[in-house]
Design a protein around this motif. Structure first.
Motif, short mmCIF file in Angstrom:
data_model
loop_
_atom_site.label_atom_id
_atom_site.label_comp_id
_atom_site.label_asym_id
_atom_site.label_seq_id
_atom_site.Cartn_x
_atom_site.Cartn_y
_atom_site.Cartn_z
N VAL A 110 -6.25 -14.46 1.64
CA VAL A 110 -6.48 -13.09 2.11
C VAL A 110 -5.45 -12.26 1.43
O VAL A 110 -4.31 -12.28 1.45
CB VAL A 110 -6.32 -12.80 3.69
N VAL A 111 -6.08 -11.04 0.85
CA VAL A 111 -4.86 -10.12 0.25
C VAL A 111 -5.60 -8.66 0.65
O VAL A 111 -6.85 -8.07 0.54
CB VAL A 111 -5.21 -9.99 -1.32
N PRO A 112 -4.70 -8.06 1.45
CA PRO A 112 -4.92 -6.35 1.75
C PRO A 112 -4.78 -5.68 0.74
O PRO A 112 -3.87 -5.66 -0.13
CB PRO A 112 -3.75 -6.17 2.99
N TYR A 113 -5.43 -4.63 0.54
CA TYR A 113 -5.39 -3.69 -0.31
C TYR A 113 -5.52 -2.22 0.05
O TYR A 113 -6.48 -2.00 1.22
CB TYR A 113 -6.34 -3.80 -1.59
N ALA A 114 -5.19 -1.10 -0.65
CA ALA A 114 -5.37 0.31 -0.51
C ALA A 114 -6.42 0.78 -1.70
O ALA A 114 -6.38 0.16 -2.70
CB ALA A 114 -4.19 0.78 -0.30
N LYS A 115 -7.02 1.83 -1.34
CA LYS A 115 -8.03 2.04 -2.30
C LYS A 115 -8.04 3.72 -1.99
O LYS A 115 -8.16 4.37 -0.97
CB LYS A 115 -9.44 1.48 -1.89
N PHE A 116 -8.04 4.52 -3.28
CA PHE A 116 -8.19 6.09 -3.36
C PHE A 116 -9.19 6.26 -4.55
O PHE A 116 -9.01 5.57 -5.64
CB PHE A 116 -7.01 6.88 -2.97
N GLY A 117 -9.74 7.57 -4.30
CA GLY A 117 -10.44 7.81 -5.61
C GLY A 117 -11.10 9.14 -5.52
O GLY A 117 -10.51 10.01 -4.81
N ALA A 118 -12.08 9.63 -6.59
CA ALA A 118 -12.68 10.72 -6.41
C ALA A 118 -13.81 10.70 -7.06
O ALA A 118 -14.15 9.71 -7.93
CB ALA A 118 -11.73 11.82 -7.24
N PRO A 155 -12.40 9.77 -1.56
CA PRO A 155 -12.53 8.46 -0.83
C PRO A 155 -11.08 8.21 -0.59
O PRO A 155 -10.51 7.89 -1.74
CB PRO A 155 -13.48 7.62 -1.30
N PHE A 156 -10.71 7.39 0.55
CA PHE A 156 -9.27 6.90 0.69
C PHE A 156 -9.60 5.93 1.76
O PHE A 156 -10.11 6.32 3.00
CB PHE A 156 -8.29 7.81 0.69
N GLY A 157 -8.88 4.99 1.90
CA GLY A 157 -8.49 3.89 2.73
C GLY A 157 -8.28 2.46 2.31
O GLY A 157 -7.27 2.36 1.59
N GLY A 158 -8.92 1.35 2.99
CA GLY A 158 -8.48 0.20 2.54
C GLY A 158 -9.26 -0.98 3.23
O GLY A 158 -10.17 -0.72 3.61
N GLY A 159 -8.94 -2.26 2.65
CA GLY A 159 -9.51 -3.43 3.26
C GLY A 159 -8.73 -4.65 2.89
O GLY A 159 -7.69 -4.60 2.73
N LEU A 160 -9.57 -5.87 3.33
CA LEU A 160 -9.19 -7.27 3.39
C LEU A 160 -10.01 -7.94 2.26
O LEU A 160 -11.16 -7.85 2.33
CB LEU A 160 -8.96 -7.99 4.39
N ARG A 161 -9.35 -8.57 1.24
CA ARG A 161 -10.33 -9.42 0.13
C ARG A 161 -10.22 -10.81 0.58
O ARG A 161 -8.75 -11.36 0.61
CB ARG A 161 -9.86 -9.10 -1.12
N PHE A 162 -11.06 -11.31 1.05
CA PHE A 162 -11.17 -12.87 1.53
C PHE A 162 -11.62 -13.75 0.15
O PHE A 162 -12.75 -13.53 -0.23
CB PHE A 162 -11.88 -13.02 2.63
N ARG A 163 -11.07 -14.40 -0.32
CA ARG A 163 -11.14 -15.14 -1.60
C ARG A 163 -11.80 -16.74 -1.31
O ARG A 163 -11.08 -17.54 -0.81
CB ARG A 163 -9.84 -15.30 -2.64
N PHE A 164 -12.97 -17.11 -1.73
CA PHE A 164 -13.49 -18.19 -1.35
C PHE A 164 -13.51 -19.11 -2.54
O PHE A 164 -13.54 -20.42 -2.29
CB PHE A 164 -14.99 -18.01 -0.82
#
Length: 226
Positions: A110-118, A155-164
């Motif tokens: 599990v890796v949490p990440y932040a994200k932003f863009g335009a 847009p801006f926010g974040g999520g969790l990446r689950f690597r299988f």
């Protein structure tokens, strides 16, 4: 944590879906929102274990019903929009395990990440009296501006990446979208003077597929001779 033979860089293909809710002149709470679907595709490039960049194309539906006594407009609306954005992703943890100056060959599950863009949106909004389905309504209000229309989105926010595996990851994320338009609900300053621009939030799950990088046969032959 899983062993990995694939470097944490390169191209990743994205696809996913979720739901969207709007904050507009006639609706600013979950109670008046009619949560609508979101579908999207995209591509991401990982520069290193921390930084990535992506481009996304998303189809978003928005809808809500007026429920504010302060603005008894007695209307509902439905909006369809296409969103094209470029985004920067920053992993809040290194994709590899380890600490300090040590980096393991194992990657985190599990890796949490932040994200932003335009980017920009291309949208059409339709409003109608009362509640219910747009297709069943006998009356539709006049458009408050010419549609389809364009707007800017941040847009801006974040999520969790689950690597299988080296190839497959799944990433649930929450992203808020600021826009430059006040017409996502077909209610502009004429009907709701003094109000702010319309924004929306998206909760989605994205499937992330990393193609296998195969060794070049000619390079291999060059290393071992003819």
């Amino acid at each position: 944590m899983l062993e990995s033979k694939m470097p944490e860089r390169g191209l990743v293909v994205l696809a996913g879906g979720g739901i969207a809710a709007i904050r507009s002149d006639i609706c600013g709470t979950p109670g008046c929102n009619e949560f609508q679907p979101v579908f999207g595709i995209g591509a991401l490039y990982k520069f290193d274990p921390l930084w990535s960049a992506s481009i996304n194309l998303d189809y978003v539906k928005l809808g809500a019903t007026e429920k504010s006594p302060a603005r008894p407009l007695d209307l509902s609306f439905r909006t369809e929009l296409y969103e094209v954005t470029g985004n920067i992703h920053f992993n809040l943890l290194d994709a590899y395990s380890g600490s300090g100056g040590y980096r393991s060959s194992r990657k985190r599950f599990v890796v949490p990440y932040a994200k932003f863009g335009a980017g920009f949106i291309y949208y059409t909004a339709t409003s109608y009296p009362g509640t219910g389905n747009l297709d069943e309504s006998q009356t539709k209000y006049d458009p408050e501006r010419e549609y389809p229309a364009f707007g800017i989105v941040i847009p801006f926010g974040g999520g969790l990446r689950f690597r299988f595996s080296d190839q497959v990851s799944v990433a649930p994320e929450l992203i808020y979208h600021l826009t430059s338009t006040d017409y996502l609900d077909n209610v502009g300053p004429r009907l709701a003077p003094g109000t702010s621009r319309d924004h929306y939030g998206v909760a989605s799950i994205r499937l992330m597929y990393t193609p296998s990088i195969k060794e070049n046969i000619f390079s291999r032959k060059a290393q071992h001779g003819k």
